[in-house]
Write an enzyme that holds these catalytic residues in place. Structure first.
Site, PDB file in Angstrom:
ATOM      1  CG  ASP A 170     116.547  40.964 111.060  1.00 17.02           C
ATOM      2  OD1 ASP A 170     117.679  40.502 111.320  1.00 17.02           O
ATOM      3  OD2 ASP A 170     116.364  42.176 110.791  1.00 17.02           O
ATOM      4  CD  GLU A 226     122.043  43.343 109.564  1.00 16.27           C
ATOM      5  OE1 GLU A 226     123.043  43.906 109.092  1.00 16.27           O
ATOM      6  OE2 GLU A 226     121.040  43.049 108.872  1.00 16.27           O
TER       7      GLU A 226
END
Length: 401
Positions: A80, A142
């Site tokens: 991400d 994350e």
């Protein structure tokens, strides 16, 4: 900046940057591309969807020549990226652009370049006569609290992979990072009793009690700043905390019956995050009792609720541990102290895997408008991971004897 050697993995970096994996959206388009590529090379990836089914972790193993799948080295990356909302970019953030020896694009630095290099080298990994397996671990979310990381370390354990070493490829300018602080995000909700502001004794003001809590948090921050404990290896050598979001009230003439406070603290190894959370719970419980005492007959309507939204453990690996020794032998730069930002490395380390952070790019470019990674950094990462494959290759080991 003059670039003499274009990265061999450049097309993979560009391909990953083009996939918008902003944390609020799905990462499946990227995961599916990677999974298909792995299958094309005879590797069967394990996909682990989250509860929504919109995101997934990916774990893949390139086994040793003797078929062993346990042990070896895991290469960890998150899929991400942070949003680009409100930022002023000079080029489309999801159209990778090369200029002045840099590749610009959201995620180029944090941290798709590392993953791209690993994917570029996959054919070489598969063809190598490995003495120990290599594992690829790609996580989701994350950037919003290492949520996928908390699951992926358990998934790796459940698969029985037991890696000995983990390299988390966050941007460190290809320098070994052995330690970072923990990250802890908390939310405290104060529920009082609303009343007309001309009748304040008939209400319990949630904002005022939240303000007392905020004062206590600032007191903790001041105590750490002046009294420690200290770890001089960090640029900010003590545990820090701050209240960063406050929301409450509905009107200027109404006693507020609700206030929500969000705070974060980042602790050095000498401060136990669990103890800090318990201290904050004690403050919240004391304030709740004071709020209930204001109107005892309505005490059941009053509350203070503390919720831990995210916790990411710190990292404190040995500067002489197997991960550090391996990384230095592969050409990574020496450590230069500890870092204040957090990564998934602490989650891997908590499971007993010796873990470091080492990847291409500078953290100063992460999350910023016009995020970029130096092309030379990508080349350095290619050399590092190429050296890792050689190190784990049985034929290379025999030739060196």
């Amino acid at each position: 900046m003059e670039q003499t050697q274009p990265p061999a993995s450049l097309s993979w970096v560009e391909r990953l940057v083009e996939i918008d994996t902003t944390s609020r959206d799905s990462n499946l388009p990227l995961i599916e591309v990677v999974a298909a590529y792995l299958r094309d090379h005879g590797i069967d990836p394990q996909l682990f969807p989250d509860e929504s089914g919109r995101k997934a972790n990916l774990v893949a193993t390139i086994p040793a020549a003797d078929g062993a799948r346990s042990g070896g080295v895991v290469l960890s990356g998150h899929t991400d990226v942070v949003p680009v909302d409100g930022q002023q970019w000079t080029s489309d953030p999801f159209t990778p652009t090369i200029r002045d020896g840099r590749l610009y694009g959201r995620g180029a630095c944090d941290m798709k370049a590392f993953t791209a290099v690993a994917l570029h080298l996959l054919p070489r990994m598969v063809e190598a006569d490995l003495r120990a397996p290599l594992h690829l671990a790609l996580s989701y979310d994350e950037e919003v609290g290492c949520l996928g990381g908390a699951h992926i370390v358990k998934q790796i354990a459940d698969l029985g992979l037991a890696p000995e070493v983990c390299v988390v490829g966050e941007p460190t300018s290809m320098r070994v990072v052995t330690a970072h602080k923990s990250i802890n995000l908390l939310e405290v909700t104060f529920t009082g009793i609303a009343a007309h502001s001309s009748l304040t004794p008939q209400g319990v003001n949630a904002i005022e009690h939240a303000a007392r809590f905020i004062t206590e948090v600032r007191g903790m921050a001041d105590a750490w700043r002046t009294g420690g404990p200290f770890d001089p290896a960090y640029p900010v050598p003590h545990t820090t905390t701050s209240v960063n979001l406050v929301s409450g009230g509905i009107a200027g003439n109404t006693v507020a019956d609700r206030c929500v406070v969000q705070l974060e603290f980042r602790s050095i190894a000498a401060d136990d995050p669990a103890e800090v959370v318990e201290s904050l719970r004690s403050v919240a419980a004391r304030l709740e009792a004071e709020m209930k005492a204001e109107i005892p007959e309505r005490a059941d309507e009053v509350s203070v609720r503390l919720e831990v939204l995210a916790q990411v453990p710190g990292l404190d690996s040995s500067a002489d541990g197997p991960a550090t020794r391996l990384a230095l032998a592969l050409g990574a730069a020496e450590p230069e102290g500890k870092v204040t930002y957090g990564t998934e490395a602490g989650q891997f380390a908590e499971t007993g895997i010796d873990t470091i952070v080492c990847g291409p790019g500078d953290i100063a470019q992460a999350h910023a408008a016009d995020e970029y990674v130096e092309l030379d950094q990508i080349v350095a990462c290619e050399q590092f991971l190429g050296a890792l494959i050689d190190h784990l290759s049985a034929t290379t080991a025999e030739a060196g004897r």
